[in-house]
Design an enzyme around this catalytic site. Sequence first.
Site, mmCIF file in Angstrom:
data_model
loop_
_atom_site.group_PDB
_atom_site.id
_atom_site.type_symbol
_atom_site.label_atom_id
_atom_site.label_comp_id
_atom_site.label_asym_id
_atom_site.label_seq_id
_atom_site.Cartn_x
_atom_site.Cartn_y
_atom_site.Cartn_z
ATOM 1 N N SER A 106 0.832 -1.210 0.000
ATOM 2 C CA SER A 106 0.000 0.000 0.000
ATOM 3 C C SER A 106 0.862 1.253 0.000
ATOM 4 O O SER A 106 0.635 2.193 -0.767
ATOM 5 C CB SER A 106 -0.909 0.021 1.236
ATOM 6 O OG SER A 106 -1.763 -1.086 1.264
ATOM 7 N N ASP A 107 1.853 1.273 0.876
ATOM 8 C CA ASP A 107 2.752 2.424 0.950
ATOM 9 C C ASP A 107 3.561 2.588 -0.332
ATOM 10 O O ASP A 107 3.699 3.695 -0.857
ATOM 11 C CB ASP A 107 3.713 2.255 2.123
ATOM 12 C CG ASP A 107 3.059 2.524 3.464
ATOM 13 O OD1 ASP A 107 2.239 3.448 3.545
ATOM 14 O OD2 ASP A 107 3.368 1.812 4.431
ATOM 15 N N LEU A 108 4.127 1.487 -0.813
ATOM 16 C CA LEU A 108 5.003 1.580 -1.980
ATOM 17 C C LEU A 108 4.234 2.012 -3.225
ATOM 18 O O LEU A 108 4.689 2.876 -3.979
ATOM 19 C CB LEU A 108 5.697 0.232 -2.208
ATOM 20 C CG LEU A 108 6.636 -0.210 -1.081
ATOM 21 C CD1 LEU A 108 7.075 -1.657 -1.293
ATOM 22 C CD2 LEU A 108 7.845 0.707 -0.983
ATOM 23 N N GLY B 283 3.402 5.609 -2.979
ATOM 24 C CA GLY B 283 4.563 6.428 -3.285
ATOM 25 C C GLY B 283 4.746 6.606 -4.781
ATOM 26 O O GLY B 283 5.062 7.708 -5.261
ATOM 27 N N MET C 91 -4.448 6.671 -0.446
ATOM 28 C CA MET C 91 -3.847 5.338 -0.416
ATOM 29 C C MET C 91 -4.894 4.251 -0.637
ATOM 30 O O MET C 91 -4.619 3.234 -1.268
ATOM 31 C CB MET C 91 -3.106 5.130 0.897
ATOM 32 C CG MET C 91 -1.908 6.050 1.060
ATOM 33 S SD MET C 91 -1.046 5.862 2.632
ATOM 34 C CE MET C 91 -0.277 4.251 2.392
#
Length: 395
Positions: A167-169, A172, A199
């Site tokens: 999710s974070d990657l 980003g 997100m």
Amino acid sequence: MKPLSGITILDFSRVLAAPLATQTLAELGATVVKVERPGRGDESRGWEPRLPAGESAYFFAFNRGKRSITLDLKSARGRELAAGLAAKADVLVENFLPGTLDKLGLGYETLSAVNPGLVYVSNTGFGQDGPYRDRKGYDTIFQALSGIMHLTGHPDAPPAKAGVPVSDLASGLWTTIAVLTGLLGRANSGKGTQLDVAMMDVQLSLLALAAARLFAYEEDPVRQGTQHPGRVPSAAFQCRDGRWLHLSASDQHWVPLCEVLGLTELGADPGLADNRGRLGQRERVLGALRAAFAQRPRPELTAALRAREVPVGEVNSVREALEDPNTVARGMVGHFEHPAEGRFPALRTPLRLSGFADPEPGTPPGLGADTESVLAEYLGLPETEIAALRREEVI
């Protein structure tokens, strides 16, 4: 020269998703000024794993090549300085809860009135509107809510998170796209813009194939382990030496695969000649393949299958992946020099350019290491005023 040379980004983001975006942009040539809290900085500076001199490897992974300044945004003077920097910036990136920077006088409407060309990118959990707008969120929460966790793991096992913070990657990467989209839009229109990257939206976008299956069949996809839901054979198989090999074969690979594995009867079966037929006999096919793979060691099978151009990949550990000859040849692991930790390895930004300098790992900044130089360079503050700001704990 790098492609983003001359672009200045004011970075109010912390932790992972948006910092990954600003790191990517920094290594592509942008000047990224990271704004941090005095005394503490980005909270990820204190996260594990820690290095011998006490620095955080986590922080190192997402903050290379930036300049760090400290500003107390709770103080009127700190907010005034932040607004002054935004007036000189091309891009502002933030990942506070919606409305936080508006309350501080640093929202898009306020700043764009002074800097009409500002590209303002907000990366939040659930976006600037909607019923979940004010919720906090974390990587695994988005994996759970989006259906990704429901799809990850084996059918007879509980749901599992992905092995990396997907999710974070992914968020980003989409924040990077948002910045570049805003800059291209400004080049065409002469105006800046505000971009809203949620997100949760990003995670839902990753459901493309799973959603297509639901839309086509009204069938809610389920966990399949390493198997592909729409193609057989595509799965990981354990070899005689205990190691795993992933196979992803199409129709043209079916007969060569069967010949290598000694499954000539399956290869000659007209009912298995195409993917539709193999899908209908999934367990028969996979059961035969599991038994055949289990009879031979991985290196032998890998060589034999590649000789017949059957697509296979060793299921590598992280260490094996980073030490793989192709990884080494492509130079995907670079290094930077850090004043406290010395020479330190880093994954390179995966772009190779023609006509511009390739991105290289930059050095992560010390907390507030560039405060004085940034305030002098962008706002013209003299040393005496900067010293006063430090005494007043504004910086």
